[in-house]
Write a protein that holds these residues in place. Structure first.
Motif, PDB file in Angstrom:
ATOM      1  N   ALA A   1      23.475  30.521   5.474  1.00 50.96           N
ATOM      2  CA  ALA A   1      22.722  29.681   6.423  1.00 50.96           C
ATOM      3  C   ALA A   1      23.242  28.247   6.407  1.00 50.96           C
ATOM      4  CB  ALA A   1      21.233  29.714   6.084  1.00 50.96           C
ATOM      5  N   ARG A   2      23.442  27.700   5.210  1.00 43.19           N
ATOM      6  CA  ARG A   2      23.957  26.324   5.102  1.00 43.19           C
ATOM      7  C   ARG A   2      25.350  26.202   5.705  1.00 43.19           C
ATOM      8  NH1 ARG A   2      21.620  26.002  -0.286  1.00 43.19           N
ATOM      9  NH2 ARG A   2      23.585  26.816  -1.038  1.00 43.19           N
ATOM     10  N   ARG A   3      26.237  27.148   5.374  1.00 39.37           N
ATOM     11  CA  ARG A   3      27.628  27.083   5.860  1.00 39.37           C
ATOM     12  C   ARG A   3      27.718  27.189   7.369  1.00 39.37           C
ATOM     13  NH1 ARG A   3      31.579  29.547   2.028  1.00 39.37           N
ATOM     14  NH2 ARG A   3      33.054  29.490   3.736  1.00 39.37           N
ATOM     15  N   LEU A   4      26.831  28.017   7.959  1.00 38.24           N
ATOM     16  CA  LEU A   4      26.900  28.234   9.410  1.00 38.24           C
ATOM     17  C   LEU A   4      25.933  27.352  10.195  1.00 38.24           C
ATOM     18  CD1 LEU A   4      27.277  32.131   9.492  1.00 38.24           C
ATOM     19  CD2 LEU A   4      29.069  30.384   9.606  1.00 38.24           C
ATOM     20  N   GLY A   5      25.101  26.609   9.508  1.00 43.23           N
ATOM     21  CA  GLY A   5      24.144  25.734  10.191  1.00 43.23           C
ATOM     22  C   GLY A   5      23.063  26.495  10.943  1.00 43.23           C
ATOM     23  N   ILE A   6      22.611  27.611  10.349  1.00 45.16           N
ATOM     24  CA  ILE A   6      21.562  28.430  10.955  1.00 45.16           C
ATOM     25  C   ILE A   6      20.467  28.652   9.919  1.00 45.16           C
ATOM     26  CG2 ILE A   6      23.118  29.553  12.608  1.00 45.16           C
ATOM     27  CD1 ILE A   6      23.297  31.965  10.765  1.00 45.16           C
ATOM     28  N   SER A   7      19.350  29.211  10.347  1.00 47.18           N
ATOM     29  CA  SER A   7      18.249  29.454   9.409  1.00 47.18           C
ATOM     30  C   SER A   7      18.504  30.719   8.589  1.00 47.18           C
ATOM     31  CB  SER A   7      16.933  29.604  10.173  1.00 47.18           C
ATOM     32  OG  SER A   7      16.898  30.841  10.855  1.00 47.18           O
ATOM     33  N   VAL A   8      17.826  30.804   7.444  1.00 43.01           N
ATOM     34  CA  VAL A   8      17.914  32.003   6.611  1.00 43.01           C
ATOM     35  C   VAL A   8      17.391  33.208   7.392  1.00 43.01           C
ATOM     36  CG1 VAL A   8      17.092  33.106   4.487  1.00 43.01           C
ATOM     37  CG2 VAL A   8      17.793  30.708   4.451  1.00 43.01           C
TER      38      VAL A   8
END
Length: 120
Positions: free
Chosen positions: A79-86
């Motif tokens: 999520a952090r690497r792709l800038g999306i939510s878990v």
């Protein structure tokens, strides 16, 4: 081994030694997966190729998630690497498991590599 299923044994068949070593290193610590010793029977065989198989219908984002799973990233790290939510990561993983007919993350990586949908 309290009720854990046996590890999925995966063989690697890659003509390029550097690529085979990289693939083995990426998959070595994936829970539920064990690399086969030379000549050992395997549950699945990974064959590296340059283009995805035509019958693999994964979205670009699913391919990103699959690559990060192959690196051993957690849902939170993906999520952090792709800038999306878990939550979105979990949605993509569920979709990957369905499309790749996999029971878990390790099997999805093995299937993705076998189908040449995973570039390692």
């Amino acid at each position: 081994m309290s009720g854990e299923p046996p590890a999925l044994v995966v063989a690697i068949e890659v003509g390029e030694p550097e690529l085979a070593d990289r693939l083995a290193a990426l998959l070595a610590d994936v829970p539920g997966l064990r690399l086969a010793a030379p000549g050992e029977p395997a549950d699945a065989t990974l064959v590296a190729g340059s283009e995805p198989a035509p019958d693999v219908a994964l979205t670009p984002r699913e391919l990103d998630v699959l690559a990060l799973i192959a690196e051993g990233a957690s849902n939170k790290a993906i999520a952090r690497r792709l800038g999306i939510s878990v939550h979105t990561v979990k949605f993509h993983i569920a979709s990957l498991l369905d499309k790749l007919d996999a029971q878990g993350r390790a099997e999805a990586v093995a299937q993705g590599a076998r189908l040449r949908a995973l570039r390692l």
